[in-house]
Design a protein around this motif. Sequence first.
Motif, short mmCIF file in Angstrom:
data_model
loop_
_atom_site.label_atom_id
_atom_site.label_comp_id
_atom_site.label_asym_id
_atom_site.label_seq_id
_atom_site.Cartn_x
_atom_site.Cartn_y
_atom_site.Cartn_z
N GLN A 1 10.23 13.59 8.17
CA GLN A 1 11.63 13.92 7.88
C GLN A 1 11.75 15.39 7.46
O GLN A 1 12.65 16.10 7.91
CB GLN A 1 12.17 13.00 6.79
CG GLN A 1 13.64 13.19 6.54
CD GLN A 1 14.20 12.17 5.55
OE1 GLN A 1 13.47 11.34 5.01
NE2 GLN A 1 15.49 12.23 5.31
N HIS A 2 10.84 15.86 6.62
CA HIS A 2 10.87 17.24 6.15
C HIS A 2 10.69 18.22 7.31
O HIS A 2 11.35 19.27 7.34
CB HIS A 2 9.77 17.48 5.12
CG HIS A 2 9.40 18.92 4.96
ND1 HIS A 2 10.19 19.81 4.26
CD2 HIS A 2 8.36 19.64 5.45
CE1 HIS A 2 9.63 21.02 4.32
NE2 HIS A 2 8.53 20.94 5.03
N GLN A 3 9.81 17.91 8.24
CA GLN A 3 9.49 18.85 9.32
C GLN A 3 10.69 19.20 10.18
O GLN A 3 10.70 20.22 10.86
CB GLN A 3 8.33 18.33 10.17
CG GLN A 3 7.01 18.47 9.44
CD GLN A 3 5.83 17.89 10.18
OE1 GLN A 3 5.95 16.89 10.89
NE2 GLN A 3 4.68 18.51 10.02
N GLU B 1 -0.71 11.81 -6.07
CA GLU B 1 -1.34 12.20 -4.81
C GLU B 1 -0.27 12.43 -3.74
O GLU B 1 0.65 11.64 -3.56
CB GLU B 1 -2.29 11.08 -4.36
CG GLU B 1 -3.12 11.44 -3.16
CD GLU B 1 -4.04 10.30 -2.75
OE1 GLU B 1 -4.50 10.33 -1.61
OE2 GLU B 1 -4.31 9.40 -3.59
N ARG B 2 -0.39 13.56 -3.04
CA ARG B 2 0.52 13.90 -1.95
C ARG B 2 -0.34 14.36 -0.77
O ARG B 2 -0.46 15.56 -0.50
CB ARG B 2 1.48 15.01 -2.38
CG ARG B 2 2.45 14.55 -3.47
CD ARG B 2 3.32 15.69 -3.96
NE ARG B 2 4.42 15.19 -4.72
CZ ARG B 2 5.62 14.91 -4.20
NH1 ARG B 2 5.86 15.10 -2.94
NH2 ARG B 2 6.58 14.44 -4.97
N ILE C 1 0.83 -1.20 0.00
CA ILE C 1 0.00 0.00 0.00
C ILE C 1 0.87 1.26 0.00
O ILE C 1 0.63 2.20 -0.75
CB ILE C 1 -0.98 -0.01 1.19
CG1 ILE C 1 -2.04 -1.10 0.96
CG2 ILE C 1 -1.63 1.35 1.39
CD1 ILE C 1 -2.89 -1.41 2.17
N GLN C 2 1.91 1.26 0.83
CA GLN C 2 2.82 2.41 0.88
C GLN C 2 3.52 2.59 -0.46
O GLN C 2 3.64 3.70 -0.97
CB GLN C 2 3.84 2.23 2.00
CG GLN C 2 4.73 3.43 2.18
CD GLN C 2 5.67 3.28 3.37
OE1 GLN C 2 5.62 2.32 4.12
NE2 GLN C 2 6.55 4.25 3.53
N LYS D 1 4.15 12.24 -0.34
CA LYS D 1 3.40 11.03 -0.67
C LYS D 1 3.19 10.14 0.54
O LYS D 1 2.24 9.37 0.59
CB LYS D 1 4.11 10.25 -1.78
CG LYS D 1 4.04 10.92 -3.12
CD LYS D 1 4.57 10.04 -4.21
CE LYS D 1 4.32 10.71 -5.56
NZ LYS D 1 4.50 9.81 -6.68
N ASN D 2 4.10 10.22 1.53
CA ASN D 2 3.93 9.37 2.71
C ASN D 2 4.25 10.15 3.98
O ASN D 2 4.90 11.20 3.95
CB ASN D 2 4.77 8.10 2.61
CG ASN D 2 6.24 8.39 2.45
OD1 ASN D 2 6.82 9.12 3.25
ND2 ASN D 2 6.86 7.82 1.43
#
Length: 167
Positions: free
Chosen positions: A106-108, A86-87, A77-78, A99-100
Motif C-alpha cells: 500500500q505504501h509503495q 519488528e518491521r 500469525i499476521q 509490520k506486514n
Amino acid sequence: MKKLLKCADCRKGFRSASQLKIHRRIHIGEKPFTCSVCGKGFARSFNLVSHQQVHTEDRPFKCSDCEKRFKSKGGLIQHQQVHTDERPFECSDCEKSFKNFGGLIQHQQVHNEERPFKCSVCRKRFKSSGGLVQHKQVHSEERPFKCTDCGKCFKSNEGLIQHEQVH
C-alpha cells in the motif's frame, strides 16, 4: 535420482505427474473445487477447505498476548506482529519499514504515478480503492456523519470534524 517433470509454462520442477497436473491449474485457470456457500472456485482442495472458514463463526486460533481469536493460523500469525516492534518489510525506495507485506504494498503506491481506481461517475482516478470509496461519497446524497451536538449531518468525517470546531 528421479528426473523432475518440468512445467512447460514456468519451468518449475515436480516429482510426479499428479503434482504437475495440479500445478498446471494455475496457468490454465482451472478451479475444480467450488465453495457451496459463495461459489468461489479453487485450484486445490485444501484452499477450499481453508476458505470455508470464512463462512463460520468458529475462531479456533487464539493470540496468547491479547486473547483475540482468529479463523486461520495465518490470520493469527499476521496479527501477532502488532505485539512486536519488528518491521521486517522495508521499502526499497525510501527505507520506511512495515509490520506486514500489505502495508508495504500500500505504501509503495506513493512512489509511483499509477492510479488504477477510476470513479465511474466523474472519471477521477485514485491510487487506492479506499481513496475511491471515500471520493464516491461526493456523488452521493448520503450523509452518514452526524454531529452529536446539533444533529447536522455530513458526507465526510472531515466535514463533521471541521463543523464541530464551531461548537
